[in-house]
Design an enzyme around this catalytic site. Structure first.
Site, PDB file in Angstrom:
ATOM      1  N   GLU A  45     -18.529 -23.629 -14.546  1.00  0.00           N
ATOM      2  CA  GLU A  45     -17.876 -25.413 -14.124  1.00  0.00           C
ATOM      3  C   GLU A  45     -16.975 -25.109 -13.704  1.00  0.00           C
ATOM      4  O   GLU A  45     -16.228 -23.708 -13.816  1.00  0.00           O
ATOM      5  CB  GLU A  45     -17.753 -26.223 -15.565  1.00  0.00           C
ATOM      6  CG  GLU A  45     -17.253 -27.086 -15.517  1.00  0.00           C
ATOM      7  CD  GLU A  45     -16.785 -27.606 -16.675  1.00  0.00           C
ATOM      8  OE1 GLU A  45     -16.962 -29.507 -17.405  1.00  0.00           O
ATOM      9  OE2 GLU A  45     -16.680 -27.089 -17.918  1.00  0.00           O
ATOM     10  N   LYS A 114     -21.783 -34.857 -14.454  1.00  0.00           N
ATOM     11  CA  LYS A 114     -21.388 -34.686 -15.694  1.00  0.00           C
ATOM     12  C   LYS A 114     -21.743 -36.335 -16.626  1.00  0.00           C
ATOM     13  O   LYS A 114     -21.094 -36.884 -16.265  1.00  0.00           O
ATOM     14  CB  LYS A 114     -19.613 -34.506 -16.432  1.00  0.00           C
ATOM     15  CG  LYS A 114     -19.619 -34.092 -17.664  1.00  0.00           C
ATOM     16  CD  LYS A 114     -17.846 -33.420 -17.193  1.00  0.00           C
ATOM     17  CE  LYS A 114     -18.586 -32.234 -18.458  1.00  0.00           C
ATOM     18  NZ  LYS A 114     -16.475 -31.572 -18.804  1.00  0.00           N
ATOM     19  N   CYS A 155     -21.139 -28.675 -20.009  1.00  0.00           N
ATOM     20  CA  CYS A 155     -20.201 -28.641 -20.859  1.00  0.00           C
ATOM     21  C   CYS A 155     -19.830 -29.447 -22.234  1.00  0.00           C
ATOM     22  O   CYS A 155     -21.837 -29.407 -23.057  1.00  0.00           O
ATOM     23  CB  CYS A 155     -18.986 -28.341 -19.915  1.00  0.00           C
ATOM     24  SG  CYS A 155     -17.644 -27.836 -20.939  1.00  0.00           S
TER      25      CYS A 155
END
Length: 265
Positions: A45, A114, A155
């Protein structure tokens, strides 16, 4: 899609404020991974910029742009699938935390923005609010390789079991999560969440983190990127799913996990 044996390479690097240097490292490390037989390569990331709300706008790029052009070239040069970690993306006046995936011909396969923004407040330890600068994505993201189908998260997406379950229902045998857990949540949850997603869905899970830099404003927890896989290869996955057939044993008459919005990429 039936999974076949292949080598997955997970790249880790210490990210600096020098974008050009970060990209140079990535180019070198992906080539090194390919030289060791990597057919699918996963980056961390925010590999092209420091991670933090104060950095996102400064380092943000359009897609295509400088970073994704480099990723396209590297994927084509090394004839592999490249899961491009994530970068700050600017589009239509909004910023996103975005993973771009490229195929062996350098083609852009998908963009995963995301979905779940990292907004937490642990008194006395860490407060971080991605939503102060970033907007969330609204699509599930899967892609096919000659080896297996892959589901993509970034994440904080890993904390949401429903997303992994939906990817499983879509036939994914590998879930990838570039991430940057911190020194509070990392020791408590980084490895645990990987194991949980792998166990719950009888699938492989791979993660890639930036290397820890104690001098950074945001210190990533893990100095080890990891993958939950069996030495026996992907045949092990099929065996487990046959021996403990939870997919066919679900009580769909009592409960269900469904996608409200369809779409991939």
């Amino acid at each position: 899609m039936l999974a076949t044996l292949f080598r997955l390479a997970v790249v880790q690097l210490q990210v600096s404020s020098d974008k050009a240097n970060n990209l140079s490292k990535v180019r070198r490390l992906v080539k090194e991974a390919a030289g060791q037989g990597g057919k699918v390569v996963l980056l961390p990331e925010c590999f092209n910029s420091p991670y933090g709300t104060s950095f996102f706008s400064k380092y943000a790029e359009k897609i295509p742009g400088e970073t994704t052009q480099m990723l396209s070239e590297v994927a084509k040069e090394n004839k592999l699938h490249l899961v491009g970690g994530s970068i700050p993306e600017e589009d239509g006046g909004k910023l996103y935390n975005t993973c771009a995936v490229f195929g062996p011909e350098g083609e852009l396969i998908l963009k995963h923005r995301k979905i779940h923004l990292f907004d937490i407040d642990v008194p006395g330890k860490i407060r971080f609010q991605e939503s102060e600068t970033l907007s969330p994505g609204n699509s599930l993201s899967t892609f096919d390789t000659p080896f297996c189908r892959v589901g993509v998260g970034i994440c904080y997406d890993m904390r949401f079991a429903e997303l992994a379950q939906l990817y499983n229902r879509k036939g994914c045998q590998l879930l990838v999560y570039p991430g940057a857990f911190n020194m509070t949540t990392g020791p408590a949850h980084w490895e645990l969440l990987q194991r949980a997603r792998a166990l719950d869905n009888q699938t492989y899970v791979a993660t890639a983190s930036p290397a820890r830099d104690e001098a950074a404003s945001y210190v990533a927890w893990d100095c080890r990127s990891t993958d939950r896989r069996a030495a026996a290869g992907t045949t092990y996955l099929a065996d487990v799913r046959q021996q403990i057939p939870i997919s066919s044993q679900r009580r769909d008459d009592l409960y269900a996990v469904t996608a409200v919005q369809q779409g991939s990429g």
